[in-house]
Design a protein around this motif. Structure first.
Motif, PDB file in Angstrom:
ATOM      1  N   ALA A   1     -19.809   1.701  11.242  1.00  0.00           N
ATOM      2  CA  ALA A   1     -20.274   0.934  12.409  1.00  0.00           C
ATOM      3  C   ALA A   1     -19.517  -0.388  12.512  1.00  0.00           C
ATOM      4  CB  ALA A   1     -21.778   0.681  12.302  1.00  0.00           C
TER       5      ALA A   1
ATOM      6  N   ALA B   1     -22.339   1.044  17.988  1.00  0.00           N
ATOM      7  CA  ALA B   1     -21.472  -0.080  17.603  1.00  0.00           C
ATOM      8  C   ALA B   1     -20.652  -0.562  18.801  1.00  0.00           C
ATOM      9  CB  ALA B   1     -20.547   0.346  16.460  1.00  0.00           C
TER      10      ALA B   1
ATOM     11  N   VAL C   1     -23.213   6.417  15.669  1.00  0.00           N
ATOM     12  CA  VAL C   1     -22.849   5.093  15.148  1.00  0.00           C
ATOM     13  C   VAL C   1     -21.762   4.464  16.034  1.00  0.00           C
ATOM     14  CG1 VAL C   1     -21.611   3.986  13.240  1.00  0.00           C
ATOM     15  CG2 VAL C   1     -23.546   5.465  12.765  1.00  0.00           C
TER      16      VAL C   1
END
Lengths: 300, 225
Positions: free
Chosen positions: A189, A287, A283
């Protein structure tokens, strides 16, 4: 937009939106590489964790279900005390079975230490009795007291002395495997957020132009989010495939309980790594979304 | 459409513009003139909410820019065609795709507007350059492409910042004719320029008010123009 609709929109994409953001160069390649490397490591962390779990379960099960009684007595009393031990065990609730090891079995046990050709008949070797417990188990302390009374030379060894620390270590190893997976996800991330933030900053002029012609920040963010999510997914698929191939090439242990030789997935476990690319994509999505919101908010 | 009420703008504590009072009524044509650095671009940026006034208030389509969210501003920009001084194109997209950009970002199907795009390219004289990339265009072609992009959404208001800054006189007249034509179609137009010759030439084509920025203040220009 509902979550399924959002996922569908992300997967299907908007060809017009995809084209307005220029190719993002090294940040995109970095995302593919990072996701691939992390997925490869995640497969190993998963295999390690599952193998540690299996070993812990096997050892814990053995700890709970097996014990050995060593009968040490003068040669002329050995058979008598062994019979007494077996009688006591036959009357003990929680004992599923008990049997005295044969001379050949005892020789096999000692052979690794003393070599072959051991004159077992000439040595005062204690008689070993193998005890298997039921699922409910037996009262070890109560059994010890009865054995002291009925067969003074008998000593109950429930293997706890050496099995318990090993089980604890294997359990810790399993936890560390899961912790490693979480750390890998966190590191992924962070790397993707950095790459996405860098790509957004590098495209500040593009973003200004898009805003000038009326693009909403959600539209701009979506173009970057889709790009980085798909890069993370693609990289993770490659990394997962390589990781699974590497795990498949590890030597197998058969039905044994070895750790290093038992790291390969078994049965349904082969399907578990398939979740890694999906997690990497999630992720990547989260992110990039966070990085895009943060960067766009900072650009007035 | 746009109303400036005693608006002003300061940068780094230094006031650049102050006491701005202006109403752009629908269908009007305004020139904004003044020397370089007087604040013409700043005033235009205030008008499309790229900057917010540090004092006073600017109302855009009935809403104060100070209370507009980013999405509100984006929505308002879809009703404003901006011809930026340096054009601001996406260099990796063709001229056609750059002109279609406002359609794409507002979620409209660009393919459904292909015919409109062809007509628009022909109108600004860029038909043969439809597939060229922006860096391949001359200054005049870039300005005409920027004008085409500004009108593709059929906006209510067109703000042009030095649209003839990088072109020769002939091309300036051509751009002026296009702007006058848009005004006759009912569009409200505000053109910032330091080119007084352009303003004089425009008198023959449109009825325009001329505003001058001097000393950070907005004034109605005199008859000498």
């Amino acid at each position: 937009m509902t979550p399924p609709a959002r996922i569908a929109a992300l997967v299907m994409g908007d060809p017009q939106a995809d084209r307005v953001v220029p190719p993002t160069g090294w940040p995109a390649r970095l995302t593919v590489f990072t996701a691939g490397a992390m997925a490869f490591l995640a497969v190993f962390a998963l295999a390690l964790s599952l193998a540690a779990g299996r070993v812990a379960d096997i050892w814990a099960d053995a700890l709970a279900r097996t014990a050995t009684i060593r009968v040490s007595a003068p040669t002329d009393e050995l058979a008598l005390q062994t019979r007494a031990v077996l009688e006591v065990l036959g009357q003990t609730p929680g004992v599923a079975s008990a049997r005295a090891l044969t001379a050949e079995e005892q020789r096999d046990l000692l052979e690794p230490w003393f070599g072959d050709g051991l004159p077992l008949d000439d040595l005062p070797i204690p008689q070993l009795v193998e005890v298997t417990a039921t699922d409910e188990g037996y009262d070890a302390e109560g059994l010890r007291q009865r054995l002291t009374a009925e067969a003074p030379g008998a000593v109950l060894d429930d293997h706890g002395r050496w099995r318990r620390p090993l089980v604890a270590a294997a359990s810790r190893l399993r936890l560390m495997g899961w912790a490693a997976l979480l750390l890998i996800l966190g590191a992924t991330a962070a790397m993707i957020a950095l790459a996405a933030g860098s790509a957004l900053a590098a495209n500040e002029q593009v973003i200004r132009t898009l805003r000038l012609v009326g693009a909403k920040d959600g539209y701009i963010a979506q173009a970057f989010i889709r790009r980085f999510t798909l890069r993370a997914l693609g990289g993770a698929v490659i990394g997962m495939a390589l990781g699974m191939a590497a795990v498949a090439l590890m030597p197998g242990a058969g039905a044994g309980e070895g750790f290093l030789t038992g790291i390969r997935f078994r049965g349904f476990e082969w399907f578990l790594p398939l979740a890694i690319p999906a997690l990497a994509a999630l992720v990547g999505y989260l992110a990039t979304r966070a990085a895009a919101r943060d960067t766009l908010r900072g650009m007035r | 459409m746009i109303e400036l009420r005693e608006a002003g703008y300061s940068f780094g504590g230094e006031p650049l513009l102050g006491g701005l009072a202006l109403t752009l009524a629908p269908g009007s044509f305004h020139f904004l003139t003044g020397p370089s650095g007087a604040g013409k671009t700043t005033l235009l940026r205030l008008c499309y909410a790229d900057l917010l006034p540090t004092v006073g208030e600017i109302e855009l389509f009935g809403q104060s820019t100070a209370t507009m969210s980013r999405d509100d501003i984006s929505g308002a920009r879809q009703r404003i065609g901006v011809v930026h001084q340096d054009c601001q194109f996406l260099d990796h997209l063709s001229v056609t795709d750059n002109i279609a950009l406002p359609l794409a970002v507002s979620g409209r199907d660009v393919d459904a507007h292909r015919e409109n795009l062809r007509e628009l390219l022909a109108w600004v004289g860029l038909g043969p350059r439809a597939d060229a990339l922006p860096p391949e265009l001359s200054g005049g072609e870039r300005q005409r492409a920027a004008l085409a992009r500004a009108v593709i959404m059929d906006p209510d208001l067109i703000l042009a910042d030095e649209p003839t800054g990088n072109v020769d006189w002939e091309m300036s007249m051509r751009l002026l004719t296009l702007l006058a034509e848009l005004n006759r179609m009912g569009k409200t137009i505000l053109v910032a320029t330091h080119d007084l010759g352009l303003i004089r030439a425009a008198k023959a084509q449109v009825s325009a008010r001329v505003l001058r920025i001097a000393g950070g203040q907005l004034q109605l220009a005199g008859a000498d123009l």
